[in-house]
Design an enzyme around this catalytic site. Sequence first.
Site, PDB file in Angstrom:
ATOM      1  N   SER A 113       0.859  -1.179   0.000  1.00 42.36           N
ATOM      2  CA  SER A 113       0.000   0.000   0.000  1.00 42.36           C
ATOM      3  C   SER A 113       0.892   1.223   0.000  1.00 42.36           C
ATOM      4  O   SER A 113       2.116   1.117   0.116  1.00 42.36           O
ATOM      5  CB  SER A 113      -0.861   0.008   1.263  1.00 42.36           C
ATOM      6  OG  SER A 113      -0.007   0.188   2.382  1.00 42.36           O
ATOM      7  N   LYS A 114       0.259   2.360  -0.090  1.00 33.21           N
ATOM      8  CA  LYS A 114       1.016   3.602  -0.094  1.00 33.21           C
ATOM      9  C   LYS A 114       1.908   3.680   1.150  1.00 33.21           C
ATOM     10  O   LYS A 114       3.066   4.059   1.092  1.00 33.21           O
ATOM     11  CB  LYS A 114       0.021   4.770  -0.094  1.00 33.21           C
ATOM     12  CG  LYS A 114       0.676   6.028  -0.534  1.00 33.21           C
ATOM     13  CD  LYS A 114      -0.300   7.078  -0.946  1.00 33.21           C
ATOM     14  CE  LYS A 114       0.530   8.302  -1.228  1.00 33.21           C
ATOM     15  NZ  LYS A 114       0.479   8.897  -2.427  1.00 33.21           N
ATOM     16  N   ARG A 115       1.345   3.265   2.255  1.00 36.32           N
ATOM     17  CA  ARG A 115       2.061   3.335   3.527  1.00 36.32           C
ATOM     18  C   ARG A 115       3.310   2.440   3.522  1.00 36.32           C
ATOM     19  O   ARG A 115       4.333   2.768   4.102  1.00 36.32           O
ATOM     20  CB  ARG A 115       1.108   2.917   4.654  1.00 36.32           C
ATOM     21  CG  ARG A 115       1.576   3.222   6.046  1.00 36.32           C
ATOM     22  CD  ARG A 115       0.521   2.769   7.072  1.00 36.32           C
ATOM     23  NE  ARG A 115       0.129   1.374   6.854  1.00 36.32           N
ATOM     24  CZ  ARG A 115       0.833   0.326   7.251  1.00 36.32           C
ATOM     25  NH1 ARG A 115       1.960   0.496   7.895  1.00 36.32           N
ATOM     26  NH2 ARG A 115       0.405  -0.902   7.001  1.00 36.32           N
ATOM     27  N   GLY A 126       5.052   1.560   0.849  1.00 38.06           N
ATOM     28  CA  GLY A 126       6.025   1.842  -0.207  1.00 38.06           C
ATOM     29  C   GLY A 126       5.489   1.855  -1.625  1.00 38.06           C
ATOM     30  O   GLY A 126       6.239   2.070  -2.572  1.00 38.06           O
TER      31      GLY A 126
END
Length: 487
Positions: free
Chosen positions: A251-253, A255
Amino acid sequence: MTVRTRYAPSPTGDPHVGNIRTAIFAWALARANGGQFLVRVEDTDQNRLVPGSVGRIMESLRWLGIEWDEGPDVGGPHAPYVQSERLHLYRAAADQLIAARRAYRCFCTPERLDAMRAEQAAQKQPPGYDGLCRGITAAESEARGRAEKHVVRFAMRKEGQTALNDLVRGEVVFENRLQDDFVALKSDGFPTYHLALIVDDVDMRITHVLRGEEWLPSAPKHLQLYEALGHTPTLFAHLPLILGPDGKKLSKRTGDTALLDYRENGYLPEAMLSFLAMLGWSLDDKTSIIPPEELLRSFSIERVVSNPAVFDIQRLDYLNGHYIREMAPETWRATVAEWCERGLPDTVARPVNAEVIAAAAPLLQERTAKLSDIADTVAFLFGYEAPEYAPAVLVERAGGEAEAVRILDAALVTLDGLSEDGWTRDAIEAAIRGLEGELGLKLRKFIPVLYVAEQGKAQGLPLFDSMALLGRQRALQRLRTARAHLD
Ligand code: GLU
């Protein structure tokens, strides 16, 4: 057989890391086999186009040093390499399929399809087209096709099985009865991915398709299309998923951001390439850093695994640190200067003092993980005062206010004893080490307080070197300021 692979991005935004991993594998496979690698823009979903994506896609590839032999910008024998410029080819393929009765015009309205789906959901049936228009005669279909809006659906064989011999996963078998008559050509004349992919991979003489695992369920569609159009399928390799360290989908969190964000955040292309190349592939059981030449010489699909790869930012930081330490001193100095120009506060005069850069660069090279950290690490060298910090940090680091006062006073007395000429790194070190006995404290216990006083934080560039760089007057003044905070 000449190996020909392609990277086929959809210009729907900036390419993310997983997507670029696919490009790297396809490029490396072509190069390792003396073959060709091409870029093809898949812009058939006109609603999702994002202006500027094609440029960003190419910039991402170039940043990593990926080169292509054919593509929208460089041309090639199978041009154009942009699907929206090849619509006549997909139309011709759809006509061929209709003539062979492997595809049919579908006149169902969106309302009918919605009602059909609602009914299927209510009956707990699997979703899919119910085949209403499959039975329309050729003559009627042709006549209505001239007057009515329609799509072209592919007539999947519904009996038996379709087997894929995947280069990564081995044999994967699909039940044909579960397959849907998918749309091959939309009513606006644009193909769907499925049809365009086959037409182009045949025309462009692609031998190996490397793509993300999310495409695996579409493989039976593609194999049946190949058969219906009378072509031998390419070989397929479905690449493993990339998961975050939490074991969940990236996910964005964890990477999953645009590749070029990594450039902005201070990663070197060599580190990024080596890192991404090893998400699902390895050279052997021991090599953990892959130089690009090695990747291009040794890549093989046999060493791609099917189980998910873990995207571990700490590994990327480690690789980045490795490549930073490998840089030639002059290149490194220029890099430090560039990131200082970019990252130091506006209050620091430009161009940034080259002498300070030259003195700090060797110290930084040993301990930088990301180029974007450089400005923050060296900022303390540029002002008269230390960067702002909360005085409470001094107290906390010392383990009490009285301790902080005792440490700073002792340091001030000792260091004040050094003359302007005697203000050298080694003399500073000797003086500060001498405080161990006097304070009855180990160096590592009291040195963080001096770091905060000089640099604004409890760690950073080596203390003795940086106090020498600051010069006697500034270094002592900062100790006095710290001491004054505590009164
Ligand atoms: N346009 C597709 C995508 O971006 C390409 C998949 C493929 O490589 O065939 O996911």
